[in-house]
Motif scaffolding. Structure first.
Motif, PDB file in Angstrom:
ATOM      1  N   GLU A  92      55.194  57.236  37.192  1.00 52.55           N
ATOM      2  CA  GLU A  92      53.998  55.950  38.612  1.00 52.55           C
ATOM      3  C   GLU A  92      53.550  57.859  39.420  1.00 52.55           C
ATOM      4  O   GLU A  92      53.592  57.601  40.354  1.00 52.55           O
ATOM      5  N   TRP A  99      47.725  58.208  37.014  1.00 56.86           N
ATOM      6  CA  TRP A  99      48.221  56.850  36.733  1.00 56.86           C
ATOM      7  C   TRP A  99      48.212  56.321  36.002  1.00 56.86           C
ATOM      8  O   TRP A  99      49.008  55.860  35.135  1.00 56.86           O
ATOM      9  N   PHE A 103      49.744  55.380  31.832  1.00 60.06           N
ATOM     10  CA  PHE A 103      49.767  54.246  31.510  1.00 60.06           C
ATOM     11  C   PHE A 103      48.976  54.198  30.541  1.00 60.06           C
ATOM     12  O   PHE A 103      50.270  53.199  29.625  1.00 60.06           O
ATOM     13  N   LYS A 148      57.935  53.515  36.587  1.00 59.22           N
ATOM     14  CA  LYS A 148      58.004  51.971  36.129  1.00 59.22           C
ATOM     15  C   LYS A 148      57.981  51.909  34.868  1.00 59.22           C
ATOM     16  O   LYS A 148      58.130  52.417  33.867  1.00 59.22           O
TER      17      LYS A 148
END
Length: 180
Positions: A92, A99, A103, A148
Motif C-alpha cells: 500500500e 496506491w 491496486f 492489503k
C-alpha cells in the motif's frame, strides 16, 4: 480459443470442485504469465501466499480464531469447498495515485490469473470478504502493516460441463457516451 472467447466463457467457480489437489507448479506457471499485467513503473506491487491442498486443513484451523464463535462452522464449511487458496497481497503506497495504480495493476494480475486458470480447467473465485481486513486474520496470514489483501482466490479443478451459465451483461452501447 480466442482471447474474446475465454473472456466471455470464464466463470467464477464457487463450488463443485473436484477433490484433485492443485499443484503448486501450476499456480506458479499461471502466475508467471499473469505478472505481465500492466503496472506503472513496473513496481510489481504484489506478493502471493499459496495454501496448498495438503496444508488446507491446517490453514482452516488456524483461521478459525479470526471469526466469531457462532460463525466458525459456517466459515469452516466455506473454506472446505475449494482445493487450495491463493491469497494476493499488495504493497500500500501512501501516495494516492500510486496506491490506485498498484491496486489496478494487482486487479489486472488477478484477472489474468483467472483467464489463464480457466484455460487449464482450474476454477477460481475471487473473494473479498470482511476477514481480508480483520487484524486477527492479517496476523495469522503474516500480512504486514502497509500491505492489503486484494483477494482470496479459491482454487479447484472443475467439470466444465457443470460451470455456471453466463449472466446477462449490459451492452456497452447502453453505458457509452461521446465527449462533445
Amino acid at each position: 480459443m480466442s482471447i474474446a472467447s475465454i473472456i466471455r466463457e470464464r466463470r467464477s467457480i464457487k463450488k463443485g470442485y473436484k477433490p484433485d489437489p492443485v499443484p503448486e507448479e501450476l499456480v506458479l506457471e499461471l502466475l508467471n504469465d499473469a505478472v505481465y499485467a500492466p503496472n506503472h513503473g513496473l513496481r510489481e506491487p504484489w506478493r502471493f501466499l499459496f495454501v496448498s491442498s495438503e496444508k488446507k486443513a491446517d490453514f482452516i484451523e488456524r483461521m478459525m480464531p479470526a471469526f466469531a464463535a457462532d460463525q466458525q462452522e459456517k466459515r469452516r464449511g466455506l473454506f472446505s469447498e475449494p482445493s487450495a487458496f491463493l491469497i494476493v497481497i499488495m504493497n500500500e503506497d501512501p501516495r494516492q495515485k500510486q496506491w490506485e495504480e498498484d491496486f489496478c495493476a494487482t486487479s489486472a494480475l488477478i484477472q489474468n490469473f483467472q483467464l489463464l486458470a480457466w484455460e487449464k480447467d482450474l476454477g477460481v473465485v475471487w473473494k473479498t470478504n470482511p476477514h481480508n481486513l480483520d487484524p486477527k486474520a492479517r496476523q495469522i496470514l503474516g500480512v504486514q502493516p502497509g500491505e492489503k489483501i486484494v483477494g482470496f482466490l479459491h482454487l479447484g479443478f472443475f467439470d466444465r460441463a457443470e460451470a455456471p451459465q453466463a449472466a446477462p451483461r449490459t451492452p456497452a452501447e447502453q453505458k457509452f457516451s461521446r465527449f462533445e
